[in-house]
Motif scaffolding. Structure first.
Motif, mmCIF file in Angstrom:
data_model
loop_
_atom_site.group_PDB
_atom_site.id
_atom_site.type_symbol
_atom_site.label_atom_id
_atom_site.label_comp_id
_atom_site.label_asym_id
_atom_site.label_seq_id
_atom_site.Cartn_x
_atom_site.Cartn_y
_atom_site.Cartn_z
ATOM 1 N N GLN A 44 0.830 -1.201 0.000
ATOM 2 C CA GLN A 44 0.000 0.000 0.000
ATOM 3 C C GLN A 44 0.871 1.260 0.000
ATOM 4 O OE1 GLN A 44 -2.906 0.120 3.112
ATOM 5 N NE2 GLN A 44 -3.910 1.949 2.321
ATOM 6 N N GLU A 45 1.953 1.248 0.738
ATOM 7 C CA GLU A 45 2.859 2.392 0.761
ATOM 8 C C GLU A 45 3.500 2.613 -0.606
ATOM 9 O OE1 GLU A 45 4.108 2.134 5.505
ATOM 10 O OE2 GLU A 45 5.575 1.651 3.941
ATOM 11 N N LEU A 46 3.835 1.512 -1.294
ATOM 12 C CA LEU A 46 4.401 1.640 -2.634
ATOM 13 C C LEU A 46 3.382 2.218 -3.608
ATOM 14 C CD1 LEU A 46 6.433 -1.685 -3.052
ATOM 15 C CD2 LEU A 46 7.349 0.645 -2.935
ATOM 16 N N VAL A 47 2.143 1.775 -3.496
ATOM 17 C CA VAL A 47 1.082 2.308 -4.359
ATOM 18 C C VAL A 47 0.947 3.806 -4.137
ATOM 19 C CG1 VAL A 47 -1.407 2.308 -4.802
ATOM 20 C CG2 VAL A 47 -0.196 0.141 -4.537
ATOM 21 N N GLY A 48 1.004 4.222 -2.875
ATOM 22 C CA GLY A 48 0.910 5.643 -2.571
ATOM 23 C C GLY A 48 2.038 6.452 -3.182
ATOM 24 N N GLN A 49 3.228 5.840 -3.279
ATOM 25 C CA GLN A 49 4.383 6.532 -3.852
ATOM 26 C C GLN A 49 4.294 6.627 -5.377
ATOM 27 O OE1 GLN A 49 8.053 4.738 -2.474
ATOM 28 N NE2 GLN A 49 7.277 4.548 -0.390
ATOM 29 N N PHE A 50 3.860 5.535 -6.018
ATOM 30 C CA PHE A 50 3.867 5.494 -7.476
ATOM 31 C C PHE A 50 2.558 5.947 -8.119
ATOM 32 C CE2 PHE A 50 7.912 3.670 -8.558
ATOM 33 C CZ PHE A 50 8.330 3.042 -7.395
ATOM 34 N N TYR A 51 1.463 5.886 -7.362
ATOM 35 C CA TYR A 51 0.170 6.294 -7.889
ATOM 36 C C TYR A 51 -0.501 7.246 -6.904
ATOM 37 C CZ TYR A 51 0.949 2.335 -10.992
ATOM 38 O OH TYR A 51 1.488 1.458 -11.898
ATOM 39 N N PRO A 52 -0.034 8.473 -6.831
ATOM 40 C CA PRO A 52 -0.617 9.429 -5.880
ATOM 41 C C PRO A 52 -2.072 9.716 -6.196
ATOM 42 C CG PRO A 52 0.826 10.537 -7.432
ATOM 43 C CD PRO A 52 1.018 9.069 -7.655
ATOM 44 N N VAL A 53 -2.794 10.184 -5.199
ATOM 45 C CA VAL A 53 -4.212 10.496 -5.369
ATOM 46 C C VAL A 53 -4.359 11.618 -6.396
ATOM 47 C CG1 VAL A 53 -6.281 11.344 -4.199
ATOM 48 C CG2 VAL A 53 -4.699 9.821 -3.004
ATOM 49 N N PRO A 54 -5.288 11.483 -7.352
ATOM 50 C CA PRO A 54 -5.482 12.538 -8.353
ATOM 51 C C PRO A 54 -5.787 13.884 -7.689
ATOM 52 C CG PRO A 54 -6.711 10.565 -8.935
ATOM 53 C CD PRO A 54 -6.182 10.345 -7.559
ATOM 54 N N GLU A 55 -5.233 14.935 -8.260
ATOM 55 C CA GLU A 55 -5.434 16.255 -7.678
ATOM 56 C C GLU A 55 -6.790 16.836 -8.056
ATOM 57 O OE1 GLU A 55 -2.225 18.720 -8.826
ATOM 58 O OE2 GLU A 55 -0.690 17.555 -7.744
ATOM 59 N N ARG A 56 -7.400 16.313 -9.106
ATOM 60 C CA ARG A 56 -8.662 16.872 -9.571
ATOM 61 C C ARG A 56 -9.803 15.873 -9.381
ATOM 62 N NH1 ARG A 56 -7.308 20.037 -15.262
ATOM 63 N NH2 ARG A 56 -5.781 21.490 -14.384
ATOM 64 N N LEU A 57 -10.823 16.321 -8.719
ATOM 65 C CA LEU A 57 -12.038 15.533 -8.542
ATOM 66 C C LEU A 57 -13.175 16.531 -8.463
ATOM 67 C CD1 LEU A 57 -12.948 12.577 -8.111
ATOM 68 C CD2 LEU A 57 -12.913 13.035 -5.667
ATOM 69 N N GLU A 58 -14.242 16.264 -9.196
ATOM 70 C CA GLU A 58 -15.345 17.214 -9.220
ATOM 71 C C GLU A 58 -15.899 17.450 -7.824
ATOM 72 O OE1 GLU A 58 -18.347 16.894 -12.322
ATOM 73 O OE2 GLU A 58 -17.148 15.320 -13.235
ATOM 74 N N PRO A 59 -16.265 18.692 -7.513
ATOM 75 C CA PRO A 59 -16.843 18.985 -6.194
ATOM 76 C C PRO A 59 -18.079 18.137 -5.935
ATOM 77 C CG PRO A 59 -16.300 21.021 -7.358
ATOM 78 C CD PRO A 59 -16.127 19.902 -8.340
ATOM 79 N N GLY A 60 -18.177 17.626 -4.731
ATOM 80 C CA GLY A 60 -19.359 16.852 -4.352
ATOM 81 C C GLY A 60 -19.247 15.366 -4.606
ATOM 82 N N TRP A 61 -18.187 14.945 -5.315
ATOM 83 C CA TRP A 61 -17.981 13.516 -5.549
ATOM 84 C C TRP A 61 -17.153 12.947 -4.403
ATOM 85 C CZ3 TRP A 61 -19.133 10.507 -10.165
ATOM 86 C CH2 TRP A 61 -19.944 11.186 -11.055
ATOM 87 N N MET A 62 -17.533 11.778 -3.942
ATOM 88 C CA MET A 62 -16.866 11.157 -2.794
ATOM 89 C C MET A 62 -16.203 9.851 -3.210
ATOM 90 S SD MET A 62 -18.549 9.694 0.764
ATOM 91 C CE MET A 62 -19.067 11.329 1.344
#
Length: 270
Positions: A44-62
């Motif tokens: 999971q830590e490796l995934v976080g390093q190589f595939y960071p959370v997208p910076e763009r997500l439409e408002p109101g989407w969870m």
């Protein structure tokens, strides 16, 4: 149910648990739970390093994790993470919802109508995923909408009545009870000439589940055609007696000629 355990299944639906399940079931990697947990944590830590959370997500989407509509029925004591987990961005609060509130005010009837609309939208979004339906529990929906499980349960019931759709939750799909709730709807479509794909689409069920219901139904019908007593069918086809009785009811509804003959009363010879 212990109120403190109501949301435990939602909390267990994590990347780490999904990875442990994958290692155990697909790769036959056995070991202590601690070793598997540590391995999953490192990945999971490796995934976080190589595939960071997208910076763009439409408002109101969870971003929220649901359960794929696949696999066998749930069984007592089964963990939420034992099913295939799917993480999606869900349309929880959209601009149209905010416009409704801005135009109509924060009145109770408006809020109830808006909750109902959002609930249906969220559930249908999961059910219509192109790779297969993704399901949520009442607990999941309660967390998303900041409502109680009781409130969400009442909303789901009302939504089904108003839309005429099954609107499957995880518990409803995996059919933890023995009564033929949605099976009756499926068999009605089947007996009226619909094929499995059409039935799956009309009832918001996975096609493999529809096929299983139909096969079980046909097995019971075959036993009735061969005049096998209802009391013996369950053992012969390895099915729960209550479920056999439910399918017998459905079979005789559509085919009255299959109704088992009742023993005639013994007449007094005196």
């Amino acid at each position: 149910m212990n109120p403190n355990r109501r949301h435990i299944g939602t909390n267990e639906r994590t990347f780490q648990n999904a990875l442990v399940h994958l290692l155990e079931t697909q790769y036959g990697l056995l070991g202590s739970q601690r070793v598997l947990d540590l391995l999953a944590k490192d990945v999971q830590e490796l995934v976080g390093q190589f595939y960071p959370v997208p910076e763009r997500l439409e408002p109101g989407w969870m971003v929220f994790t649901g359960t794929r509509a696949s696999g066998a029925k749930a069984y007592p004591g089964q963990r939420a993470s034992d099913h295939e987990l799917v993480t999606l961005a869900w349309p929880v609060l959209l601009s149209e919802d905010l416009q409704t509130l801005a135009q109509s005010g924060d009145l109770a009837p408006v809020r109830r109508k808006l909750w109902l609309k959002r609930l249906v939208r969220i559930m249908e979004y999961g059910l219509n995923q192109p790779d297969g339906a993704v399901l949520l529990t009442l607990s999941d929906l309660a967390c998303m909408l900041s409502l109680s499980i009781v409130q969400v349960g009442a909303l789901v019931k009302k939504a089904r009545q108003e839309t005429g759709k099954s609107l499957l939750t995880k518990g409803y799909y995996f059919d933890q009870g023995a009564r033929p709730t949605h099976k009756s709807e499926i068999i009605d479509f089947y007996e009226n000439g619909f094929d499995e794909a059409e039935i799956a689409r009309e009832t918001s069920h996975a096609q493999d589940s529809v096929g299983q219901y139909i096969r079980d139904y046909e097995r019971v019908k075959l036993m009735l055609k061969q005049s096998i007593p209802v009391g013996q069918i369950a053992q012969m086809i390895n099915m729960q007696p209550s479920l056999v009785r439910a399918y017998v009811t459905l079979a005789t509804k559509h085919h009255p000629e299959l109704l088992p003959e009742q023993p005639k009363p013994v007449q007094d010879q005196r």
